[in-house]
Write a protein that holds these residues in place. Sequence first.
Motif, mmCIF file in Angstrom:
data_model
loop_
_atom_site.group_PDB
_atom_site.id
_atom_site.type_symbol
_atom_site.label_atom_id
_atom_site.label_comp_id
_atom_site.label_asym_id
_atom_site.label_seq_id
_atom_site.Cartn_x
_atom_site.Cartn_y
_atom_site.Cartn_z
ATOM 1 N N ASP A 69 0.793 -1.229 0.000
ATOM 2 C CA ASP A 69 0.000 0.000 0.000
ATOM 3 C C ASP A 69 0.825 1.278 0.000
ATOM 4 O OD1 ASP A 69 -2.456 -1.511 0.147
ATOM 5 O OD2 ASP A 69 -1.980 -1.865 2.254
ATOM 6 N N THR A 70 1.979 1.280 -0.638
ATOM 7 C CA THR A 70 2.752 2.518 -0.731
ATOM 8 C C THR A 70 1.893 3.560 -1.457
ATOM 9 O OG1 THR A 70 4.781 1.209 -0.891
ATOM 10 C CG2 THR A 70 4.914 3.545 -1.491
ATOM 11 N N THR A 71 1.625 4.662 -0.768
ATOM 12 C CA THR A 71 0.679 5.658 -1.271
ATOM 13 C C THR A 71 1.226 7.059 -1.032
ATOM 14 O OG1 THR A 71 -1.150 4.174 -0.653
ATOM 15 C CG2 THR A 71 -1.708 6.475 -1.096
ATOM 16 N N VAL A 72 1.251 7.856 -2.084
ATOM 17 C CA VAL A 72 1.657 9.257 -1.979
ATOM 18 C C VAL A 72 0.588 10.097 -2.677
ATOM 19 C CG1 VAL A 72 3.400 10.977 -2.599
ATOM 20 C CG2 VAL A 72 4.104 8.675 -1.911
ATOM 21 N N HIS A 73 0.139 11.144 -2.000
ATOM 22 C CA HIS A 73 -0.879 12.015 -2.591
ATOM 23 C C HIS A 73 -0.336 12.609 -3.885
ATOM 24 C CE1 HIS A 73 -3.814 15.151 -3.177
ATOM 25 N NE2 HIS A 73 -4.584 14.509 -2.287
ATOM 26 N N PRO A 74 -1.166 12.684 -4.932
ATOM 27 C CA PRO A 74 -0.695 13.244 -6.210
ATOM 28 C C PRO A 74 -0.091 14.649 -6.093
ATOM 29 C CG PRO A 74 -2.832 12.191 -6.503
ATOM 30 C CD PRO A 74 -2.543 12.180 -5.017
ATOM 31 N N ASP A 75 -0.530 15.438 -5.132
ATOM 32 C CA ASP A 75 -0.002 16.800 -4.965
ATOM 33 C C ASP A 75 1.453 16.853 -4.518
ATOM 34 O OD1 ASP A 75 -2.558 17.660 -5.576
ATOM 35 O OD2 ASP A 75 -3.049 18.269 -3.514
ATOM 36 N N VAL A 76 1.970 15.771 -3.942
ATOM 37 C CA VAL A 76 3.346 15.806 -3.421
ATOM 38 C C VAL A 76 4.239 14.741 -4.057
ATOM 39 C CG1 VAL A 76 2.654 16.867 -1.236
ATOM 40 C CG2 VAL A 76 2.798 14.373 -1.395
ATOM 41 N N ARG A 77 3.805 14.164 -5.149
ATOM 42 C CA ARG A 77 4.643 13.173 -5.838
ATOM 43 C C ARG A 77 5.859 13.840 -6.464
ATOM 44 N NH1 ARG A 77 -0.207 9.678 -8.529
ATOM 45 N NH2 ARG A 77 -0.754 8.564 -6.628
ATOM 46 N N ARG A 78 6.879 13.019 -6.682
ATOM 47 C CA ARG A 78 8.143 13.462 -7.298
ATOM 48 C C ARG A 78 8.934 14.389 -6.391
ATOM 49 N NH1 ARG A 78 8.427 9.645 -10.869
ATOM 50 N NH2 ARG A 78 6.846 9.654 -12.459
ATOM 51 N N ARG A 79 8.735 14.220 -5.075
ATOM 52 C CA ARG A 79 9.493 15.014 -4.091
ATOM 53 C C ARG A 79 10.229 14.105 -3.109
ATOM 54 N NH1 ARG A 79 5.008 19.159 -1.931
ATOM 55 N NH2 ARG A 79 6.398 19.076 -0.151
ATOM 56 N N GLY A 80 10.298 12.809 -3.401
ATOM 57 C CA GLY A 80 11.026 11.881 -2.540
ATOM 58 C C GLY A 80 10.214 11.337 -1.373
ATOM 59 N N VAL A 81 8.934 11.646 -1.315
ATOM 60 C CA VAL A 81 8.106 11.189 -0.203
ATOM 61 C C VAL A 81 8.012 9.664 -0.187
ATOM 62 C CG1 VAL A 81 5.792 11.250 0.820
ATOM 63 C CG2 VAL A 81 6.808 13.339 -0.127
ATOM 64 N N ARG A 110 8.995 -0.397 -11.272
ATOM 65 C CA ARG A 110 10.284 -1.068 -11.079
ATOM 66 C C ARG A 110 11.391 -0.088 -10.705
ATOM 67 N NH1 ARG A 110 11.748 -5.813 -11.985
ATOM 68 N NH2 ARG A 110 9.992 -6.262 -13.342
ATOM 69 N N ASP A 111 11.551 0.997 -11.448
ATOM 70 C CA ASP A 111 12.636 1.949 -11.166
ATOM 71 C C ASP A 111 12.508 2.529 -9.759
ATOM 72 O OD1 ASP A 111 13.705 1.479 -13.679
ATOM 73 O OD2 ASP A 111 12.884 3.329 -14.553
ATOM 74 N N PHE A 112 11.280 2.825 -9.335
ATOM 75 C CA PHE A 112 11.072 3.352 -7.989
ATOM 76 C C PHE A 112 11.552 2.360 -6.941
ATOM 77 C CE2 PHE A 112 8.318 3.289 -4.203
ATOM 78 C CZ PHE A 112 8.716 4.480 -3.621
ATOM 79 N N TYR A 113 11.143 1.105 -7.050
ATOM 80 C CA TYR A 113 11.521 0.130 -6.026
ATOM 81 C C TYR A 113 13.001 -0.236 -6.088
ATOM 82 C CZ TYR A 113 6.835 -0.096 -4.265
ATOM 83 O OH TYR A 113 5.651 0.236 -3.676
ATOM 84 N N VAL A 114 13.603 -0.193 -7.263
ATOM 85 C CA VAL A 114 15.056 -0.381 -7.361
ATOM 86 C C VAL A 114 15.755 0.775 -6.639
ATOM 87 C CG1 VAL A 114 17.019 -0.370 -8.961
ATOM 88 C CG2 VAL A 114 15.037 -1.829 -9.417
ATOM 89 N N ALA A 115 15.265 2.002 -6.818
ATOM 90 C CA ALA A 115 15.845 3.156 -6.124
ATOM 91 C C ALA A 115 15.691 3.025 -4.609
ATOM 92 C CB ALA A 115 15.195 4.445 -6.610
#
Length: 129
Positions: A69-81, A110-115
Amino acid sequence: MIEYRVRTVPDFTALGQLRTAAWNGPDDGQSWPAVLARSLTWVTAHEGERLVGFVNVAWDGGAHAFLLDTTVHPDVRRRGVGLRLVRAAAGSARQGGAYWLHVDFEPHLRDFYVACGFRSTDAGLLRLA
């Protein structure tokens, strides 16, 4: 500024709203008390008092834990949350006694989880319903 909280019980209505915003599906938050009661740990992310991120770690009671359930609100994505949520969850799972942390993901993640430090392995999946 984003604040990360480990094993702090969230407002379940807010968690449902976060999941609805992030996953485009209804979640009223009512199932989360039972889910978290069986979890090893979880991490929430807050921007002020607003819940903007969540990840859950289920486990087998022994060496294996499962990131869900990894979940990040769309308003704060791409900020390392998401990365910080997963790293905090991994650290908390390690402290809780887990030796392995598993995650399933769709190919576009995949790239996210590898990171986050995961590596690909062979696994099996049986659909039950």
